[in-house]
Every structure is written in C-alpha cells, then in structure tokens.
Design an enzyme around this catalytic site. Structure first.
Site, PDB file in Angstrom:
ATOM      1  N   HIS A   1       0.852  -1.190   0.000  1.00 64.19           N
ATOM      2  CA  HIS A   1       0.000   0.000   0.000  1.00 64.19           C
ATOM      3  C   HIS A   1       0.887   1.239   0.000  1.00 64.19           C
ATOM      4  CE1 HIS A   1      -3.081  -2.829   1.056  1.00 64.19           C
ATOM      5  NE2 HIS A   1      -2.490  -3.110   2.196  1.00 64.19           N
TER       6      HIS A   1
ATOM      7  N   GLU B   1      -1.172  -0.249   8.237  1.00 65.56           N
ATOM      8  CA  GLU B   1      -2.146  -1.127   8.873  1.00 65.56           C
ATOM      9  C   GLU B   1      -1.518  -1.954   9.984  1.00 65.56           C
ATOM     10  OE1 GLU B   1      -3.353  -2.991   5.235  1.00 65.56           O
ATOM     11  OE2 GLU B   1      -2.192  -4.790   5.589  1.00 65.56           O
TER      12      GLU B   1
ATOM     13  N   HIS C   1       3.706  -7.261   1.727  1.00 66.28           N
ATOM     14  CA  HIS C   1       3.102  -8.203   2.675  1.00 66.28           C
ATOM     15  C   HIS C   1       2.055  -9.092   2.023  1.00 66.28           C
ATOM     16  CE1 HIS C   1       0.420  -4.671   2.693  1.00 66.28           C
ATOM     17  NE2 HIS C   1      -0.540  -5.524   2.930  1.00 66.28           N
TER      18      HIS C   1
ATOM     19  N   ARG D   1      -1.340  -4.880  -6.180  1.00 64.45           N
ATOM     20  CA  ARG D   1      -1.097  -6.320  -6.194  1.00 64.45           C
ATOM     21  C   ARG D   1       0.151  -6.603  -7.023  1.00 64.45           C
ATOM     22  NH1 ARG D   1      -6.039  -7.823  -8.379  1.00 64.45           N
ATOM     23  NH2 ARG D   1      -7.086  -7.510  -6.404  1.00 64.45           N
TER      24      ARG D   1
END
Ligand SMILES: [Zn+2]
Length: 319
Positions: free
Chosen positions: A99, A116, A174, A194
């Site tokens: 991200h 996150e 991740h 992605r």
C-alpha cells in the site's frame, strides 16, 4: 449520546472462507465471507447502525447529522474518517501486495495511503504470512523477480500463532497466508497494489490485475523492522495490552475477567470489537448485549461505559 452497535459490510474476495459466519456469528449469505468491515465510513462500504434512534443510518450519515465532534478533537487533523477496521478470514493466500503512503496515494488515488496493523485472532497450525523482504534488494532485482516469478524467494515468511501482532507501515510488502483470521486496523483507504497472485484465476476465470509499476514506485526495498514489545497493564477487573500506537490509531487488547470500566472522552471515539466471549456494554443510556464478532462505536464525549462479562476485545481510539 450512547454506544452504537454496528452492522458490517461483507466482501466475498476469492481467497475468503466461512469462519466469519461459522465462528464469529456474522449474518451473511455470501458463499465466501473474506472480510467484514466492522468500522467503516469508506465509499466502498459503510457500517450501518443497528440500535436506538439512529437505527438503519450509515455511520457516515450519523456523523453528518451529529457533527464531527462525535469523532473527538483528535480527529480534527484528518480530512476524513481516519480508520477502517476489518475482520479478515484467509482460507487461501492473499496476493502479495503493498500500500502506498499518504503523499503518493493522495496524489495518484485521491485517498489516504495505508498503514495497517494485524492482530492474529485465530490461525491454523503451521500458518505463515509474508512480511517485507528477507534482505535489502535493488529495484532492478525486485522488478526482474516479479517478471520471472521468483519474488517469493526474496520475501520474508513468518510463522504465526494466535495473539501475534504485526505493524505494516505503508510501503511494506506483505501477504496474509492461508488459514489465518486477522483483526485489521488500518488507515481509511482501499488502495492496494497487487504484485503477485500465485497465478490464480479471479472471478470470471481471468487472472486479477497486477499493479507492478506502482508497486515498484512505493515499495520499501529493505526488511521490515521488528515491532517493539507490547506493554501489559493490570487494571481493576481486566488487563490491557497496548498493541500499536501510531499517528493514525492507538490499539489495545482488553482481556476482561469480570468487567472493565472505560471512558469515551472528548478527544476520541472508542471502537470495540469483540473477539471472544459475550456480555453487556452498559452506559447511562442502558445495556447492549454482545457476542463474539460484535462491533461498537462509542461517540467521543459519551463518557463512562462498562463492558461486563468474560471476553477479549480490541479497543481502538485516535490519540
Ligand atoms: Zn494490506
């Protein structure tokens, strides 16, 4: 003001399982329940209030009607609702992804970037996830490993157990591995690049889109830093473990034996996500029952409230 019980939004991504319905009491008819968005004001899915005078309203409508003071003064530094909280059931591996940070995401995607945090709420024996690179890597090597399908050789694989915590700063490569059920607290963003999808077919049989170029621009080319130890505090009737504290969210785990006396002050709302057990949330306006998987938004300035009953819960606020 009173605690609001929230109804989540469900997502049936291809890698999802059925544990959110089978074990976390989610009332959802989708074949796969990959994610439940437990606290969301995002355009891709908004929490809906289930109780009291605001029943049926989305959380965004509630904030619009009652004013931003229900978020608390600490949220004034954000242009929009700061966080998104999810339960994620990975029956299969999630794609390897990254991200962007705020600057890049606001410029390219018109929304915040995404830092996150994961709390492993449950997992299968032997479950693993991917967390950053195993050593420093050049952008050229990163690119050629994506092209010749050897990326996984350069990524750090980490075995997990229930209760583990991971902090995934924006820019960290991740992937959640199969057999893991996660409570995720993140910035309010749905931007994911992605990088590798295990050669799978998506819905309709075609591979899902990859975002290699953008990923190359935003990915940190070094191992993720280990996150500091968590601090456990024993309090009257419960213990509290600080899991993560950053500019976007402060998250702790409550292990409640009998009761926990808590407060939603003027500075921040409080979000409670029940991971185990059942009981009652009690405030001056009355009692609300809860079971595993339930989620509550306590408006800033609501004051004292109490969680009664043996349970584990994730508490999120903005400091
Ligand atoms: Zn992610």
């Amino acid at each position: 003001m009173f605690p609001l019980k929230l109804k989540p939004v469900f997502k049936d991504y291809i890698w999802g399982g059925t544990r959110l319905r089978d074990s976390f009491n989610k009332d959802c008819s989708l074949d796969r329940v990959a994610e439940s968005w437990e606290l969301s004001c995002h355009k891709d899915g908004n929490s809906v209030i289930e109780n009291g005078a605001f029943s049926g309203m989305t959380l965004a409508e509630y904030i619009e009607k009652n004013g931003r003071s229900v978020l608390g003064a600490n949220c004034n530094r954000f242009d929009s609702f700061p966080v998104l909280i999810k339960l994620i059931d990975a029956k299969e591996n999630l794609s390897v992804q990254v991200h962007p940070g705020n600057e890049y995401a606001l410029r390219e995607e018109g929304e915040y970037g995404k830092t996150e945090m994961w709390y492993i709420a449950d997992c299968d024996e032997g479950a693993e996830l991917l967390y950053g690179f195993s050593k420093n890597i050049t952008k050229d090597e990163f690119k050629s490993r994506i092209e010749n399908n050897t990326l996984l050789e350069a990524v750090k694989s980490v075995p997990v157990k229930k209760g583990d915590v991971f902090f995934i700063k924006s820019g960290t490569l991740h992937a959640i591995g199969k057999g893991i059920l996660i409570a995720e607290i993140q910035q309010n963003s749905n931007t994911t690049y992605r990088i590798y999808d295990y050669g799978r077919a998506g819905t309709g049989g075609k591979p899902r889109e990859l975002h290699t170029q953008k990923a190359l621009e935003v990915t940190d080319l070094y191992p993720a830093e280990p996150y500091p130890e968590h601090i456990l505090e024993h309090k009257d009737g419960y213990s509290e473990k600080l899991l993560s504290s950053c500019e976007y969210f402060t998250v702790s785990l409550l292990d409640i034996k009998q009761y926990a006396k808590l407060c939603a002050d003027e500075k921040s709302f409080v979000h409670i996500l029940i991971l185990e057990g059942e009981g009652i949330i009690s405030s001056v306006s009355g009692d609300l029952g809860f079971i595993r998987g339930d989620s509550f938004f306590i408006p800033a300035g609501c004051g004292e409230f109490e969680i009664k009953g043996a349970c584990n819960a994730i508490l999120t606020r903005i400091d």
